[in-house]
Every structure is written in structure tokens, then in C-alpha cells.
Design a protein around this motif. Sequence first.
Motif, mmCIF file in Angstrom:
data_model
loop_
_atom_site.group_PDB
_atom_site.id
_atom_site.type_symbol
_atom_site.label_atom_id
_atom_site.label_comp_id
_atom_site.label_asym_id
_atom_site.label_seq_id
_atom_site.Cartn_x
_atom_site.Cartn_y
_atom_site.Cartn_z
ATOM 1 N N SER A 30 54.794 45.597 14.882
ATOM 2 C CA SER A 30 56.200 45.880 14.579
ATOM 3 C C SER A 30 57.102 45.081 15.515
ATOM 4 O O SER A 30 56.679 44.672 16.588
ATOM 5 C CB SER A 30 56.472 47.367 14.774
ATOM 6 N N GLY A 31 58.349 44.920 15.099
ATOM 7 C CA GLY A 31 59.314 44.211 15.954
ATOM 8 C C GLY A 31 59.802 42.928 15.318
ATOM 9 O O GLY A 31 59.417 42.583 14.191
ATOM 10 N N SER A 32 60.622 42.188 16.072
ATOM 11 C CA SER A 32 61.254 40.990 15.506
ATOM 12 C C SER A 32 60.277 39.806 15.394
ATOM 13 O O SER A 32 60.442 38.945 14.523
ATOM 14 C CB SER A 32 62.470 40.602 16.350
ATOM 15 N N GLY A 107 53.565 42.255 18.495
ATOM 16 C CA GLY A 107 54.438 41.815 19.587
ATOM 17 C C GLY A 107 54.210 42.658 20.828
ATOM 18 O O GLY A 107 53.341 43.532 20.854
ATOM 19 N N ALA A 108 55.006 42.404 21.864
ATOM 20 C CA ALA A 108 54.918 43.210 23.084
ATOM 21 C C ALA A 108 56.235 43.090 23.846
ATOM 22 O O ALA A 108 56.995 42.136 23.647
ATOM 23 C CB ALA A 108 53.765 42.739 23.961
ATOM 24 N N ASP A 109 56.477 44.049 24.715
ATOM 25 C CA ASP A 109 57.688 44.020 25.536
ATOM 26 C C ASP A 109 57.435 43.314 26.865
ATOM 27 O O ASP A 109 58.340 42.738 27.455
ATOM 28 C CB ASP A 109 58.190 45.452 25.754
ATOM 29 N N GLU A 110 56.198 43.389 27.337
ATOM 30 C CA GLU A 110 55.807 42.662 28.549
ATOM 31 C C GLU A 110 54.284 42.529 28.544
ATOM 32 O O GLU A 110 53.585 43.452 28.097
ATOM 33 C CB GLU A 110 56.262 43.422 29.810
ATOM 34 N N GLY A 122 60.204 49.353 20.266
ATOM 35 C CA GLY A 122 60.681 49.747 18.932
ATOM 36 C C GLY A 122 60.183 51.135 18.545
ATOM 37 O O GLY A 122 60.288 51.539 17.387
ATOM 38 N N ALA A 123 59.613 51.845 19.523
ATOM 39 C CA ALA A 123 59.131 53.232 19.341
ATOM 40 C C ALA A 123 57.981 53.353 18.338
ATOM 41 O O ALA A 123 57.816 54.395 17.714
ATOM 42 C CB ALA A 123 60.287 54.158 18.935
ATOM 43 N N CYS A 124 57.189 52.298 18.203
ATOM 44 C CA CYS A 124 56.101 52.307 17.204
ATOM 45 C C CYS A 124 54.724 52.325 17.853
ATOM 46 O O CYS A 124 53.710 52.070 17.198
ATOM 47 C CB CYS A 124 56.193 51.067 16.319
ATOM 48 N N ARG A 127 51.240 54.273 16.370
ATOM 49 C CA ARG A 127 50.501 53.618 15.275
ATOM 50 C C ARG A 127 49.988 52.247 15.703
ATOM 51 O O ARG A 127 48.906 51.821 15.294
ATOM 52 C CB ARG A 127 51.395 53.500 14.043
ATOM 53 N N GLU A 128 50.766 51.563 16.542
ATOM 54 C CA GLU A 128 50.314 50.245 17.019
ATOM 55 C C GLU A 128 49.014 50.394 17.806
ATOM 56 O O GLU A 128 48.115 49.562 17.691
ATOM 57 C CB GLU A 128 51.394 49.614 17.899
ATOM 58 N N LYS A 129 48.913 51.466 18.576
ATOM 59 C CA LYS A 129 47.691 51.635 19.376
ATOM 60 C C LYS A 129 46.497 51.998 18.498
ATOM 61 O O LYS A 129 45.387 51.505 18.707
ATOM 62 C CB LYS A 129 47.887 52.673 20.484
HETATM 63 O O1 LIG Z 1 56.031 47.428 20.669
HETATM 64 C C1 LIG Z 1 56.820 47.107 19.813
HETATM 65 C C2 LIG Z 1 57.451 48.089 18.915
HETATM 66 O O2 LIG Z 1 57.111 49.390 19.267
HETATM 67 C C3 LIG Z 1 57.161 45.667 19.631
HETATM 68 O O3 LIG Z 1 55.999 44.954 19.390
HETATM 69 C C4 LIG Z 1 57.831 45.183 20.882
HETATM 70 O O4 LIG Z 1 58.991 45.983 21.112
HETATM 71 C C5 LIG Z 1 58.231 43.713 20.785
HETATM 72 O O5 LIG Z 1 59.242 43.516 19.849
HETATM 73 P P1 LIG Z 1 59.895 42.092 19.561
HETATM 74 O O6 LIG Z 1 58.910 41.303 18.775
HETATM 75 O O7 LIG Z 1 61.139 42.439 18.776
HETATM 76 O O8 LIG Z 1 60.222 41.462 20.884
#
Ligand SMILES: O=C(CO)[C@H](O)[C@H](O)COP(=O)(O)O
Length: 269
Positions: A30-32, A107-110, A122-124, A127-129
Amino acid sequence: MSLTESKRQAAYKAVDTHLNSETRIIGIGSGSTIVFVIERIVQRGNFKKNDELNEKNENSDQKLEELDLDQCVFIPTSFQSRQLIIHNGLNLGEIDQYQEIDITIDGADEVDENLNAIKGGGACHLREKVVAEISKKFIIVADYTKRSTVLGEKWVKGIPIEVIPFCYALAYNSLKLLGCQKLNLRMAKNKAGPVITDNGNFVIDAYFGKLDGQQSLGNDNFMFINSPSEVLKRIKLLTGVVEVGLFVGMAEIAYFGEEDGCSVGVLKK
Ligand SMILES: O=C(CO)[C@H](O)[C@H](O)COP(=O)(O)O
């Protein structure tokens, strides 16, 4: 070059490197950045119609194969990725239909240098895990701003923690006792009140500083090692916690679109 281009480059590289004519069950994060994963998958499915891709296939080292999208099933990790799958005319599957997924791209935040990741911006992340856990290959795609040495260096909003709504006050206090430095119940935009996840829960963002493996003192005076795996274990044990946005030892490889928007950096285990 824009961040958007660097996300696109990372997504295209991951799809081109890991998806081939044998791939059948595909997890969609999920995410952009994931938007570009789907964009590339659709291009690869229309391979014969797509001159640019055909040309690349003939002239480059990387042999791109056409994907037979009718034979593929896509497993979403959120409402957003479900919509992406449906709107692009791809076959939709559900998480509980499969015991094993061929590959998941997310995707990931870090992401740290050991490929541990913070996810859930993105609060997902629940399910992502689940999808990542049953995937034979879990691949991360991100722009260059997400790469770090230790978690907590770049993503300072805190580790996203999904909690059962009526337990949020208890979880909040327990996180404080664990030594959390900054805590927030994530609030919705354009709606009064908290963010509600796809599973009907709340999200607390909890910042524990850098997860650098140093000893850390909880507020009730016990020490613990501030490593990603230890922090994950401790948070997971708290009553009311459903899932923690720390993905420890799950990713096989990460692709980062670089600042020039043209090249892609790779972190391997
Ligand atoms: O973990 C996520 C959603 O829960 C996304 O993968 C994460 O926030 C990255 O998003 P983006 O691709 O918009 O940078």
C-alpha cells in the motif's frame, strides 16, 4: 528530479527484476510507491502492444518477459491496493485463500541497513505483515529519503501500532511505561476523531528514539535493549495491541529510487 520519479524508478526496477512469466500469486502493498508497481505490471501485461518495452527487451541485458496477467492473482493489503487491482482489471484474490504468495512488493517509511523496516504510515501494516509473512519473497520499494542506518533516524513520527479501540488508553499508558519518548493517537484528516484502520482499529504512533541496540530505560525502571526485534517483542506483548509496524528480518531486498530520479540503489541482506 522529483520524489515521485524516484518512487517510479524503484517500483519499475523491482517489477522488472522479480516478476516473470512463472509468477502467479502476487502481494500488493500500500502507499504512493505501489501505484507505480501496478503501473509497471500493467505495462508488462501489454508487452506486445508496448513498443518501448519491446525495444528494451531486444537491446538491454535485462530480458523482460511478457506477464500473462490472466494467469496471475493479486492479493491486496488495504482498501487502496484493492481498488488499484480492481481498477486496473487485474484478478483480485483474498489473503485467506492462499497459504503461500510467490512475491510481495511493498513500500516502507524507513529501511535500515539490515533491511528492517518501519511500515504503517498509511495504517495498513497489519494486512501488509500478513501478506509479507506468507510470501516466498518480500521486496521493498521506496524513494531515497527512506534509507537509513538505524530505524528512528529518519521516520520520527513513531512506530505505527494498531490497537483495539477500547484498549487504546491502556496501550497508551503501557507504551509510556516502556519508555516511549513521544506518543500520538493518530487523528483523521477531514473527519473529527481518530484514524480507523481497514480492520476497524485505532493507530498509536510511538517514538522510541533510534533503534540502535543500546540499552534503554523504561519509565518503570527496567532496562531493555533498544533493538528493532526487542522493541517489536515488547510492544507486541502489550494488551490491546493488534500489530506493530516494525518488519524485522522480513525483506529480502530493497530498491531505492535515487535523487537523480534515474538510478536505483539496492540494499541486499
Ligand atoms: O506502510 C505503508 C502503508 O501502511 C506504506 O508502504 C508506507 O507508508 C510507504 O508509503 P509511500 O509509498 O507512500 O511512501
